[in-house]
Design a protein around this motif. Structure first.
Motif, PDB file in Angstrom:
ATOM      1  N   CYS A 294      40.214 -50.171   0.639  1.00 60.22           N
ATOM      2  CA  CYS A 294      39.714 -50.368  -0.727  1.00 60.22           C
ATOM      3  C   CYS A 294      40.829 -50.317  -1.778  1.00 60.22           C
ATOM      4  O   CYS A 294      40.561 -50.472  -2.968  1.00 60.22           O
ATOM      5  CB  CYS A 294      38.659 -49.319  -1.068  1.00 60.22           C
ATOM      6  SG  CYS A 294      37.166 -49.402  -0.051  1.00 60.22           S
ATOM      7  N   GLY A 295      42.075 -50.099  -1.343  1.00 60.76           N
ATOM      8  CA  GLY A 295      43.194 -50.051  -2.279  1.00 60.76           C
ATOM      9  C   GLY A 295      43.377 -48.682  -2.906  1.00 60.76           C
ATOM     10  O   GLY A 295      42.752 -47.697  -2.505  1.00 60.76           O
ATOM     11  N   PHE A 296      44.246 -48.625  -3.911  1.00 64.55           N
ATOM     12  CA  PHE A 296      44.530 -47.367  -4.590  1.00 64.55           C
ATOM     13  C   PHE A 296      43.539 -47.120  -5.726  1.00 64.55           C
ATOM     14  O   PHE A 296      43.072 -48.057  -6.385  1.00 64.55           O
ATOM     15  CB  PHE A 296      45.954 -47.371  -5.150  1.00 64.55           C
ATOM     16  CG  PHE A 296      47.009 -47.317  -4.085  1.00 64.55           C
ATOM     17  CD1 PHE A 296      47.046 -46.285  -3.162  1.00 64.55           C
ATOM     18  CD2 PHE A 296      47.975 -48.310  -3.996  1.00 64.55           C
ATOM     19  CE1 PHE A 296      48.015 -46.229  -2.176  1.00 64.55           C
ATOM     20  CE2 PHE A 296      48.946 -48.271  -3.019  1.00 64.55           C
ATOM     21  CZ  PHE A 296      48.967 -47.223  -2.104  1.00 64.55           C
ATOM     22  N   ASN A 297      43.266 -45.856  -5.981  1.00 60.07           N
ATOM     23  CA  ASN A 297      42.308 -45.495  -7.029  1.00 60.07           C
ATOM     24  C   ASN A 297      42.672 -46.108  -8.380  1.00 60.07           C
ATOM     25  O   ASN A 297      41.812 -46.661  -9.086  1.00 60.07           O
ATOM     26  CB  ASN A 297      42.240 -43.969  -7.176  1.00 60.07           C
ATOM     27  CG  ASN A 297      41.653 -43.277  -5.955  1.00 60.07           C
ATOM     28  OD1 ASN A 297      40.993 -43.892  -5.130  1.00 60.07           O
ATOM     29  ND2 ASN A 297      41.895 -41.977  -5.842  1.00 60.07           N
ATOM     30  N   GLU A 298      43.934 -45.996  -8.779  1.00 59.49           N
ATOM     31  CA  GLU A 298      44.328 -46.431 -10.121  1.00 59.49           C
ATOM     32  C   GLU A 298      44.225 -47.943 -10.301  1.00 59.49           C
ATOM     33  O   GLU A 298      44.132 -48.428 -11.428  1.00 59.49           O
ATOM     34  CB  GLU A 298      45.754 -45.972 -10.423  1.00 59.49           C
ATOM     35  CG  GLU A 298      46.825 -46.625  -9.564  1.00 59.49           C
ATOM     36  CD  GLU A 298      48.215 -46.148  -9.934  1.00 59.49           C
ATOM     37  OE1 GLU A 298      49.179 -46.801  -9.495  1.00 59.49           O
ATOM     38  OE2 GLU A 298      48.341 -45.133 -10.645  1.00 59.49           O
ATOM     39  N   ASP A 299      44.217 -48.697  -9.206  1.00 61.69           N
ATOM     40  CA  ASP A 299      44.112 -50.150  -9.298  1.00 61.69           C
ATOM     41  C   ASP A 299      42.680 -50.639  -9.360  1.00 61.69           C
ATOM     42  O   ASP A 299      42.439 -51.836  -9.585  1.00 61.69           O
ATOM     43  CB  ASP A 299      44.803 -50.800  -8.088  1.00 61.69           C
ATOM     44  CG  ASP A 299      46.298 -50.540  -8.062  1.00 61.69           C
ATOM     45  OD1 ASP A 299      46.874 -50.368  -9.157  1.00 61.69           O
ATOM     46  OD2 ASP A 299      46.881 -50.498  -6.960  1.00 61.69           O
ATOM     47  N   HIS A 300      41.719 -49.742  -9.135  1.00 57.49           N
ATOM     48  CA  HIS A 300      40.317 -50.170  -9.058  1.00 57.49           C
ATOM     49  C   HIS A 300      39.411 -49.182  -9.783  1.00 57.49           C
ATOM     50  O   HIS A 300      38.397 -48.739  -9.256  1.00 57.49           O
ATOM     51  CB  HIS A 300      39.892 -50.317  -7.592  1.00 57.49           C
ATOM     52  CG  HIS A 300      40.704 -51.309  -6.829  1.00 57.49           C
ATOM     53  ND1 HIS A 300      40.508 -52.670  -6.926  1.00 57.49           N
ATOM     54  CD2 HIS A 300      41.745 -51.134  -5.983  1.00 57.49           C
ATOM     55  CE1 HIS A 300      41.381 -53.289  -6.151  1.00 57.49           C
ATOM     56  NE2 HIS A 300      42.143 -52.389  -5.572  1.00 57.49           N
ATOM     57  N   ARG A 301      39.775 -48.840 -11.017  1.00 58.62           N
ATOM     58  CA  ARG A 301      38.939 -47.948 -11.803  1.00 58.62           C
ATOM     59  C   ARG A 301      37.629 -48.650 -12.153  1.00 58.62           C
ATOM     60  O   ARG A 301      37.633 -49.743 -12.728  1.00 58.62           O
ATOM     61  CB  ARG A 301      39.647 -47.549 -13.095  1.00 58.62           C
ATOM     62  CG  ARG A 301      40.971 -46.835 -12.900  1.00 58.62           C
ATOM     63  CD  ARG A 301      40.796 -45.444 -12.349  1.00 58.62           C
ATOM     64  NE  ARG A 301      42.075 -44.710 -12.272  1.00 58.62           N
ATOM     65  CZ  ARG A 301      42.236 -43.569 -11.639  1.00 58.62           C
ATOM     66  NH1 ARG A 301      41.215 -43.009 -11.030  1.00 58.62           N
ATOM     67  NH2 ARG A 301      43.420 -42.979 -11.615  1.00 58.62           N
TER      68      ARG A 301
ATOM     69  N   LEU B 230      29.049 -45.109  -4.487  1.00 54.44           N
ATOM     70  CA  LEU B 230      30.013 -45.293  -5.560  1.00 54.44           C
ATOM     71  C   LEU B 230      29.743 -46.602  -6.298  1.00 54.44           C
ATOM     72  O   LEU B 230      29.002 -47.451  -5.815  1.00 54.44           O
ATOM     73  CB  LEU B 230      31.437 -45.281  -4.998  1.00 54.44           C
ATOM     74  CG  LEU B 230      31.978 -43.940  -4.456  1.00 54.44           C
ATOM     75  CD1 LEU B 230      31.695 -42.795  -5.426  1.00 54.44           C
ATOM     76  CD2 LEU B 230      31.442 -43.602  -3.089  1.00 54.44           C
ATOM     77  N   PRO B 231      30.355 -46.807  -7.476  1.00 52.21           N
ATOM     78  CA  PRO B 231      30.111 -48.041  -8.225  1.00 52.21           C
ATOM     79  C   PRO B 231      30.520 -49.290  -7.445  1.00 52.21           C
ATOM     80  O   PRO B 231      31.419 -49.249  -6.596  1.00 52.21           O
ATOM     81  CB  PRO B 231      30.979 -47.868  -9.481  1.00 52.21           C
ATOM     82  CG  PRO B 231      31.124 -46.390  -9.628  1.00 52.21           C
ATOM     83  CD  PRO B 231      31.185 -45.848  -8.233  1.00 52.21           C
ATOM     84  N   ALA B 232      29.861 -50.400  -7.759  1.00 48.33           N
ATOM     85  CA  ALA B 232      30.107 -51.653  -7.052  1.00 48.33           C
ATOM     86  C   ALA B 232      31.367 -52.366  -7.530  1.00 48.33           C
ATOM     87  O   ALA B 232      31.781 -53.352  -6.911  1.00 48.33           O
ATOM     88  CB  ALA B 232      28.900 -52.584  -7.224  1.00 48.33           C
ATOM     89  N   ASP B 233      31.980 -51.891  -8.616  1.00 44.55           N
ATOM     90  CA  ASP B 233      33.125 -52.619  -9.177  1.00 44.55           C
ATOM     91  C   ASP B 233      34.431 -51.833  -9.087  1.00 44.55           C
ATOM     92  O   ASP B 233      35.401 -52.161  -9.769  1.00 44.55           O
ATOM     93  CB  ASP B 233      32.856 -53.002 -10.629  1.00 44.55           C
ATOM     94  CG  ASP B 233      32.729 -51.792 -11.553  1.00 44.55           C
ATOM     95  OD1 ASP B 233      32.420 -50.686 -11.048  1.00 44.55           O
ATOM     96  OD2 ASP B 233      32.948 -51.950 -12.768  1.00 44.55           O
ATOM     97  N   GLY B 234      34.471 -50.777  -8.272  1.00 46.75           N
ATOM     98  CA  GLY B 234      35.711 -50.018  -8.197  1.00 46.75           C
ATOM     99  C   GLY B 234      35.643 -48.908  -7.173  1.00 46.75           C
ATOM    100  O   GLY B 234      34.694 -48.816  -6.391  1.00 46.75           O
ATOM    101  N   LYS B 235      36.645 -48.048  -7.192  1.00 45.11           N
ATOM    102  CA  LYS B 235      36.803 -47.004  -6.192  1.00 45.11           C
ATOM    103  C   LYS B 235      36.809 -45.618  -6.851  1.00 45.11           C
ATOM    104  O   LYS B 235      37.443 -45.425  -7.884  1.00 45.11           O
ATOM    105  CB  LYS B 235      38.119 -47.229  -5.432  1.00 45.11           C
ATOM    106  CG  LYS B 235      38.372 -46.240  -4.304  1.00 45.11           C
ATOM    107  CD  LYS B 235      39.750 -46.480  -3.692  1.00 45.11           C
ATOM    108  CE  LYS B 235      40.093 -45.367  -2.703  1.00 45.11           C
ATOM    109  NZ  LYS B 235      41.504 -45.357  -2.324  1.00 45.11           N
ATOM    110  N   VAL B 236      36.086 -44.678  -6.224  1.00 50.24           N
ATOM    111  CA  VAL B 236      36.072 -43.297  -6.684  1.00 50.24           C
ATOM    112  C   VAL B 236      36.271 -42.423  -5.452  1.00 50.24           C
ATOM    113  O   VAL B 236      35.400 -42.363  -4.580  1.00 50.24           O
ATOM    114  CB  VAL B 236      34.740 -42.922  -7.372  1.00 50.24           C
ATOM    115  CG1 VAL B 236      34.765 -41.459  -7.800  1.00 50.24           C
ATOM    116  CG2 VAL B 236      34.473 -43.823  -8.560  1.00 50.24           C
TER     117      VAL B 236
END
Length: 258
Positions: free
Chosen positions: A44-51, A28-34
């Protein structure tokens, strides 16, 4: 609240409670969560907080970076015990997951033939033939099954789209034992409701599903890092040990991580 966003495509090595010295592979990308789940306990937190803004790493980039890291580790005489697909979300979401598995097995055989290839997955993509077949090729196909209660799954795992736990169980059975079941047990409350899945109403049906699936092993664990939702609590050592012992009594090897 702190969260962990992993480098991509390679991170570590890190010491895993369950796997030993692990070199991580993050598709997955290095700057967020998918992720196809949005678990209330995810480090890794919630999806919407780390797009993310960055793209997925390409197949070629993953192979290049992995080979470079393995070459360096081999020169240092510090080879990993396991190459682990994990990171910022669900690895099987990558469109070239199957091909990347083949590249990884080739590089493992070249640089660290004693290491195992492991995939940590939430099981949401195992209906796809190419994902199923790729997971059959890895050493440790570790699939999540936190419970078989649909209400609990909706409340805690927050699947994106349709998630039918009975269909998931059927697809797990299709691995014919070449899988490890991983289950998070915890206590506490979320949005004023209990999220304790350590009681008999959850453990009993889950154990019956394990007998049906017939995995090679089960891993039960609990919260280890800070979670994005407040009010969650670790399951106790005594609770995990009791659940582990019931799985073993059912004839399935099981470990507990605290």
């Amino acid at each position: 609240m702190s969260t962990v966003i992993y480098p991509s495509p390679i991170f570590g090595p890190v010491h895993s409670r369950r796997l030993g010295i692990s070199l991580g592979i993050n598709l997955l990308p290095a700057d967020g969560k998918v992720c196809s789940f949005d678990c209330i306990y995810c480090e890794c937190g919630f999806n919407e907080d780390h797009r993310p803004n960055l793209p997925l790493p390409s197949r070629e980039e993953v192979a290049e970076k992995l080979e470079g890291q393995l070459r360096e580790m081999a020169a240092q005489g510090q080879l990993p015990d396991v190459l682990t697909f994990a990171g910022n979300g669900e690895p099987t979401c990558h469109p070239h997951f199957a091909e990347i598995i083949d590249d990884t097995i080739r590089l493992r055989n070249k640089y660290c033939p004693k290491a195992r290839v492991c995939v940590l997955s939430n099981s949401t993509m195992i209906h796809r033939p190419e994902i199923h077949d790729a997971l059959l090729r890895v050493d440790d196909n570790i699939l999540k099954l936190d419970t078989i209660d649909p209400t609990y799954i909706s409340k805690v795992d927050h699947p994106n789209g349709t998630y039918d736990v009975r269909k998931i169980i059927e697809r797990m059975k299709a691995f014919n034992g070449h899988l490890v079941i991983q289950t998070m047990f915890m206590r506490g409350v979320c949005m004023g409701e209990s999220v304790d899945n350590t009681g008999e109403e959850y453990v009993g049906p889950w154990l019956e599903a394990l007998r049906e699936i017939g995995p090679s092993q089960v891993m039960v664990y609990t919260i280890d890092r800070e979670t994005p939702t407040q009010g969650l609590e670790k399951a106790s050592r005594e609770q995990l040990d009791a659940i582990r012992d019931r799985v073993i009594a059912a004839g399935i090897p099981c470990t507990a991580s605290y």
